[in-house]
Design a protein around this motif. Structure first.
Motif, PDB file in Angstrom:
ATOM      1  N   ASN A 186      53.960  38.954  31.533  1.00 50.06           N
ATOM      2  CA  ASN A 186      54.870  38.664  32.682  1.00 50.06           C
ATOM      3  C   ASN A 186      53.962  38.788  33.926  1.00 50.06           C
ATOM      4  OD1 ASN A 186      57.040  38.422  30.707  1.00 50.06           O
ATOM      5  ND2 ASN A 186      57.723  40.303  31.080  1.00 50.06           N
ATOM      6  N   PHE A 187      52.784  39.470  33.712  1.00 50.13           N
ATOM      7  CA  PHE A 187      52.117  40.000  35.158  1.00 50.13           C
ATOM      8  C   PHE A 187      50.722  39.325  35.055  1.00 50.13           C
ATOM      9  CE2 PHE A 187      55.120  42.981  34.255  1.00 50.13           C
ATOM     10  CZ  PHE A 187      55.886  43.212  35.453  1.00 50.13           C
ATOM     11  N   SER A 188      50.125  39.052  36.289  1.00 44.14           N
ATOM     12  CA  SER A 188      48.936  38.434  36.613  1.00 44.14           C
ATOM     13  C   SER A 188      47.835  39.603  36.266  1.00 44.14           C
ATOM     14  CB  SER A 188      48.731  38.047  37.981  1.00 44.14           C
ATOM     15  OG  SER A 188      48.656  39.216  38.910  1.00 44.14           O
ATOM     16  N   ASP A 189      46.533  39.117  36.065  1.00 43.47           N
ATOM     17  CA  ASP A 189      45.619  40.173  35.971  1.00 43.47           C
ATOM     18  C   ASP A 189      45.391  41.052  36.946  1.00 43.47           C
ATOM     19  OD1 ASP A 189      44.997  38.811  33.573  1.00 43.47           O
ATOM     20  OD2 ASP A 189      43.434  37.699  34.436  1.00 43.47           O
ATOM     21  N   ALA A 190      45.892  40.762  38.248  1.00 36.20           N
ATOM     22  CA  ALA A 190      45.524  41.604  39.417  1.00 36.20           C
ATOM     23  C   ALA A 190      46.755  42.728  39.143  1.00 36.20           C
ATOM     24  CB  ALA A 190      45.826  40.733  40.788  1.00 36.20           C
ATOM     25  N   ILE A 191      47.970  42.255  38.744  1.00 40.55           N
ATOM     26  CA  ILE A 191      48.884  43.396  38.826  1.00 40.55           C
ATOM     27  C   ILE A 191      48.528  44.287  37.451  1.00 40.55           C
ATOM     28  CG2 ILE A 191      51.216  43.544  38.088  1.00 40.55           C
ATOM     29  CD1 ILE A 191      51.053  42.914  40.729  1.00 40.55           C
ATOM     30  N   LYS A 192      48.078  43.680  36.417  1.00 45.30           N
ATOM     31  CA  LYS A 192      47.431  44.465  35.581  1.00 45.30           C
ATOM     32  C   LYS A 192      46.728  45.480  36.058  1.00 45.30           C
ATOM     33  CE  LYS A 192      48.358  40.770  31.952  1.00 45.30           C
ATOM     34  NZ  LYS A 192      47.771  39.975  30.886  1.00 45.30           N
ATOM     35  N   ALA A 193      45.651  45.106  36.550  1.00 44.00           N
ATOM     36  CA  ALA A 193      44.486  45.981  37.143  1.00 44.00           C
ATOM     37  C   ALA A 193      45.029  47.141  38.062  1.00 44.00           C
ATOM     38  CB  ALA A 193      43.719  45.328  37.910  1.00 44.00           C
ATOM     39  N   ALA A 194      46.056  46.725  38.863  1.00 47.26           N
ATOM     40  CA  ALA A 194      47.036  47.771  39.849  1.00 47.26           C
ATOM     41  C   ALA A 194      47.624  48.616  38.954  1.00 47.26           C
ATOM     42  CB  ALA A 194      47.710  46.885  40.982  1.00 47.26           C
ATOM     43  N   SER A 195      47.864  48.657  37.515  1.00 51.14           N
ATOM     44  CA  SER A 195      48.703  49.260  36.857  1.00 51.14           C
ATOM     45  C   SER A 195      47.935  50.192  35.763  1.00 51.14           C
ATOM     46  CB  SER A 195      49.617  48.568  35.899  1.00 51.14           C
ATOM     47  OG  SER A 195      50.516  47.791  36.775  1.00 51.14           O
ATOM     48  N   LYS A 196      46.693  50.243  36.063  1.00 50.19           N
ATOM     49  CA  LYS A 196      45.720  50.909  35.008  1.00 50.19           C
ATOM     50  C   LYS A 196      44.923  51.987  35.728  1.00 50.19           C
ATOM     51  CE  LYS A 196      44.262  47.440  31.862  1.00 50.19           C
ATOM     52  NZ  LYS A 196      42.891  46.775  31.208  1.00 50.19           N
ATOM     53  N   ALA A 197      44.739  53.141  35.002  1.00 54.86           N
ATOM     54  CA  ALA A 197      43.880  54.489  35.613  1.00 54.86           C
ATOM     55  C   ALA A 197      42.624  54.134  35.406  1.00 54.86           C
ATOM     56  CB  ALA A 197      44.686  55.475  35.115  1.00 54.86           C
ATOM     57  N   GLU A 198      41.811  55.100  35.738  1.00 51.95           N
ATOM     58  CA  GLU A 198      40.838  55.064  35.489  1.00 51.95           C
ATOM     59  C   GLU A 198      40.137  55.066  34.028  1.00 51.95           C
ATOM     60  OE1 GLU A 198      38.266  54.473  37.858  1.00 51.95           O
ATOM     61  OE2 GLU A 198      39.813  54.808  39.529  1.00 51.95           O
ATOM     62  N   ASP A 199      40.821  55.503  33.147  1.00 51.79           N
ATOM     63  CA  ASP A 199      40.637  55.763  31.855  1.00 51.79           C
ATOM     64  C   ASP A 199      40.697  54.355  31.026  1.00 51.79           C
ATOM     65  OD1 ASP A 199      43.411  55.647  31.475  1.00 51.79           O
ATOM     66  OD2 ASP A 199      43.576  57.600  30.560  1.00 51.79           O
ATOM     67  N   GLY A 200      41.301  53.212  31.808  1.00 53.77           N
ATOM     68  CA  GLY A 200      41.514  51.952  31.093  1.00 53.77           C
ATOM     69  C   GLY A 200      42.860  51.959  30.578  1.00 53.77           C
ATOM     70  N   HIS A 201      43.578  52.980  30.456  1.00 49.45           N
ATOM     71  CA  HIS A 201      45.065  52.867  29.968  1.00 49.45           C
ATOM     72  C   HIS A 201      46.016  52.432  31.129  1.00 49.45           C
ATOM     73  CE1 HIS A 201      43.985  54.197  26.123  1.00 49.45           C
ATOM     74  NE2 HIS A 201      43.169  55.397  26.688  1.00 49.45           N
ATOM     75  N   PHE A 202      47.236  51.869  30.734  1.00 51.60           N
ATOM     76  CA  PHE A 202      48.126  51.488  31.735  1.00 51.60           C
ATOM     77  C   PHE A 202      49.167  52.849  31.868  1.00 51.60           C
ATOM     78  CE2 PHE A 202      47.190  47.271  29.936  1.00 51.60           C
ATOM     79  CZ  PHE A 202      47.272  46.360  30.954  1.00 51.60           C
ATOM     80  N   TYR A 203      49.511  53.115  32.960  1.00 52.95           N
ATOM     81  CA  TYR A 203      50.566  54.028  33.384  1.00 52.95           C
ATOM     82  C   TYR A 203      51.560  53.660  34.114  1.00 52.95           C
ATOM     83  CZ  TYR A 203      46.865  57.253  31.554  1.00 52.95           C
ATOM     84  OH  TYR A 203      46.177  58.094  30.681  1.00 52.95           O
ATOM     85  N   PHE A 204      51.782  52.445  34.581  1.00 52.15           N
ATOM     86  CA  PHE A 204      52.663  52.201  35.625  1.00 52.15           C
ATOM     87  C   PHE A 204      53.104  50.782  35.310  1.00 52.15           C
ATOM     88  CE2 PHE A 204      53.342  49.988  39.821  1.00 52.15           C
ATOM     89  CZ  PHE A 204      54.047  50.875  40.595  1.00 52.15           C
ATOM     90  N   VAL A 205      54.473  50.532  35.690  1.00 54.99           N
ATOM     91  CA  VAL A 205      55.244  49.264  35.382  1.00 54.99           C
ATOM     92  C   VAL A 205      55.708  48.977  36.785  1.00 54.99           C
ATOM     93  CG1 VAL A 205      57.265  47.997  34.334  1.00 54.99           C
ATOM     94  CG2 VAL A 205      55.800  49.767  33.043  1.00 54.99           C
ATOM     95  N   PRO A 206      55.481  47.866  37.520  1.00 54.62           N
ATOM     96  CA  PRO A 206      55.751  47.546  38.775  1.00 54.62           C
ATOM     97  C   PRO A 206      57.168  46.748  39.025  1.00 54.62           C
ATOM     98  CG  PRO A 206      54.160  45.858  37.877  1.00 54.62           C
ATOM     99  CD  PRO A 206      54.509  46.983  36.712  1.00 54.62           C
ATOM    100  N   ILE A 207      58.084  46.847  39.811  1.00 55.46           N
ATOM    101  CA  ILE A 207      59.096  46.120  39.872  1.00 55.46           C
ATOM    102  C   ILE A 207      59.258  45.258  41.159  1.00 55.46           C
ATOM    103  CG2 ILE A 207      60.359  48.205  41.017  1.00 55.46           C
ATOM    104  CD1 ILE A 207      62.853  47.538  39.550  1.00 55.46           C
ATOM    105  N   TYR A 208      58.761  45.708  42.437  1.00 55.23           N
ATOM    106  CA  TYR A 208      58.656  44.980  43.566  1.00 55.23           C
ATOM    107  C   TYR A 208      57.676  45.353  44.482  1.00 55.23           C
ATOM    108  CZ  TYR A 208      60.752  48.722  46.189  1.00 55.23           C
ATOM    109  OH  TYR A 208      61.069  50.005  46.646  1.00 55.23           O
ATOM    110  N   ASN A 209      57.268  44.311  45.712  1.00 55.64           N
ATOM    111  CA  ASN A 209      56.253  44.744  46.502  1.00 55.64           C
ATOM    112  C   ASN A 209      57.012  44.033  47.907  1.00 55.64           C
ATOM    113  OD1 ASN A 209      55.439  42.122  46.025  1.00 55.64           O
ATOM    114  ND2 ASN A 209      53.353  42.928  46.597  1.00 55.64           N
ATOM    115  N   TYR A 210      56.386  44.357  48.915  1.00 52.54           N
ATOM    116  CA  TYR A 210      56.560  43.913  50.263  1.00 52.54           C
ATOM    117  C   TYR A 210      55.341  43.937  51.189  1.00 52.54           C
ATOM    118  CZ  TYR A 210      56.934  48.890  50.771  1.00 52.54           C
ATOM    119  OH  TYR A 210      56.577  50.283  50.654  1.00 52.54           O
ATOM    120  N   PRO A 211      55.180  43.084  52.167  1.00 51.31           N
ATOM    121  CA  PRO A 211      54.345  43.111  52.940  1.00 51.31           C
ATOM    122  C   PRO A 211      54.318  43.911  54.339  1.00 51.31           C
ATOM    123  CG  PRO A 211      55.453  41.220  53.573  1.00 51.31           C
ATOM    124  CD  PRO A 211      56.193  41.992  52.406  1.00 51.31           C
TER     125      PRO A 211
END
Length: 484
Positions: A186-211
């Motif tokens: 459901n998400f772009s590679d950029a969003i996936k990267a923003a949802s990962k920590a330094e250990d390479g695991h996912f920790y976050f699920v996004p719901i919205y953003n804004y400029p």
């Protein structure tokens, strides 16, 4: 967010090590215990009610979500057939049992109602009981370390970027790779990267953003014939014209301690570029660098056009002044400005990207923070927490949220943008065409540096207007905080 949106990857993220993590734990003051505050502010997702208690409040209430609408009932039937694996495929609601608790900083009425709708839909469709514990945004943020080190809720609202990675590295959040196995498409590679920590695991699920943008009322600008400025000189000319027309050119606020951070971010990125900015946030660059001093010097040229008394004014009050046509512009998130506009006035809200200062960087960077949720370190109901995050990571959940929040934009690449109003379309378009996206100062640096160090330094600068002094103050503190 669409796949066309561009976000920074882990390549530019500040690096964490064991020593810096331990220092961060020691450096964050243990304020009032947030779990008690959350209990005092417990609310029902269906009603969005809250006691608005302070951390010291002794009142307490907790109720589950009410019965859902017929649409949610239909979703429940769909989920019963499809099972939890449907979350990342067809937008179904995974099944769950027991009670799920959610710690929420979505305290403003609009976003609180929107998130309550998501929790309500999950409860109706999953079979679990959902309890949303809501506390005002700033209190939640300022007490997050104490909260996560205590007995937090199963899941909690938070932000992408360094601040997510910081708590993941401390072991204060659970990895959710199993969730991303379901929602990843459901998400772009950029969003996936923003949802990962330094250990390479996912920790976050996004719901919205804004400029973060310069907001204004179209009717005011049409009345006076104002034009969107493309350069700093044009912005200065516009501010002078607004003053001569009897308007305060720019709403200005920093009582909450974070709005001024956004102005620093944009000035630094406009003058010195995105890479210098993220390196400064990681203290790979010095705060006493002449480039940073120049940012604060540039900032002093804006202050004659600001409202006075910024440190005593909330961002909500400043946004209301914009709505009430007392000011001509306000630099803040489009979603935040929109939250303070009435339904009748919202169509009159418009914005533009902060103008160019240095042609070498143009307008190629901006803050566009991503909000979402994480799972606590030891959730009492991990199965329900996992199911909820699977549901959250779908366009279906985002559409439920944005139906009550007409100011933010979705993050799922398969979100139906035809549902957007003009403000949301403009937000999505601007994010899409901006080359470099930062998460915001207090999300892109260490939390114990952002609060209270940067917060206090910027509030002092607002009062004293001394560029060299504020840079020296920040560099001295940064050396201590970031010492390896």
């Amino acid at each position: 967010m669409n796949s066309k949106h561009n976000h920074p990857t882990d390549e530019h993220a500040p690096q964490l090590n064991r020593r810096s993590i331990l220092k961060g734990i020691a450096g964050v003051a243990a304020l009032a215990a947030l779990p008690a505050a959350l209990d005092a502010c417990s609310s029902s997702p269906a009603t969005g009610s809250t006691s608005s208690a302070s951390p010291s409040s002794s009142s307490s209430s907790s109720s589950s979500a009410s019965s859902s609408s017929s649409d949610s009932s239909a979703s429940s039937a769909e989920a019963t057939t499809a099972g939890s694996s449907a979350a990342g495929v067809a937008g179904g609601i995974p099944q769950a049992t027991g009670t799920l608790t959610i710690g929420s900083n979505y305290s403003d009425p609009g976003v609180k109602k929107a998130f309550g709708s998501v929790a309500d839909a999950f409860q109706s469709g999953s079979g679990a009981t959902v309890k949303v514990n809501t506390i005002d945004h700033n209190t939640f943020q300022n007490n997050i370390q104490t909260y996560l080190q205590g007995t937090p809720d199963d899941v909690f609202s938070w932000f992408a970027g360094y601040r997510m990675k910081f708590f993941a590295a401390q072991g204060l959040a659970s990895p959710i790779d199993d969730v991303w196995d379901k929602i990843g498409d459901n998400f772009s590679d950029a969003i996936k990267a923003a949802s990962k920590a330094e250990d390479g695991h996912f920790y976050f699920v996004p719901i919205y953003n804004y400029p973060w943008v310069m907001n204004y009322r179209k009717s005011v600008w049409d009345e006076h014939g104002y034009k969107v400025p493309d350069t700093w000189d044009e912005l200065m000319t516009l501010c002078e014209k607004m003053k001569s027309d009897g308007l305060v050119p720019i709403s200005w606020t920093d009582k909450d301690g974070w709005p001024a951070m956004g102005t620093f971010d944009i000035l630094n990125m406009r003058m010195n570029g995105y890479q210098f900015h993220v390196d400064l946030m990681a203290h790979k660059e010095s705060w006493t660098d002449p480039k940073v001093v120049a940012v604060f010097e540039q900032w002093t040229k804006l202050t004659p056009y600001y409202q006075t008394g910024a440190n005593g004014r909330t961002w909500e009050e400043a946004a209301q002044d914009l709505q009430n046509k007392k000011t001509g512009m306000m630099f803040i998130g489009a979603g935040q400005a929109g939250q303070q506009f009435s339904k009748e006035n919202l169509p009159d809200l418009n914005f533009f990207a902060f103008p160019e200062i240095n042609p070498d960087h143009g307008t190629d960077s901006m803050d566009a923070p991503i909000d979402g949720l994480m799972m606590s370190k030891s959730p009492k109901n991990k199965a329900a927490a996992t199911a909820f995050l699977e549901f959250l990571g779908t366009a279906k959940a985002e559409s439920i949220y944005l139906a009550s929040d007409p100011t933010d934009v979705g993050t799922a690449k398969n979100y139906d943008e035809s549902t957007y109003n003009a403000l949301q379309k403009a937000s999505a378009d601007l994010i899409a065409k901006t080359k470099n996206i930062a998460q915001f100062l207090d999300r892109d640096t260490r939390p114990d540096f952002a609060y209270p160090i940067v917060q206090n330094a910027l509030q002092s600068f607002i009062t004293n207007q001394d560029p060299k002094a504020v840079c020296q103050q920040l560099e001295t503190q940064a050396k201590s905080i970031f010492a390896s």
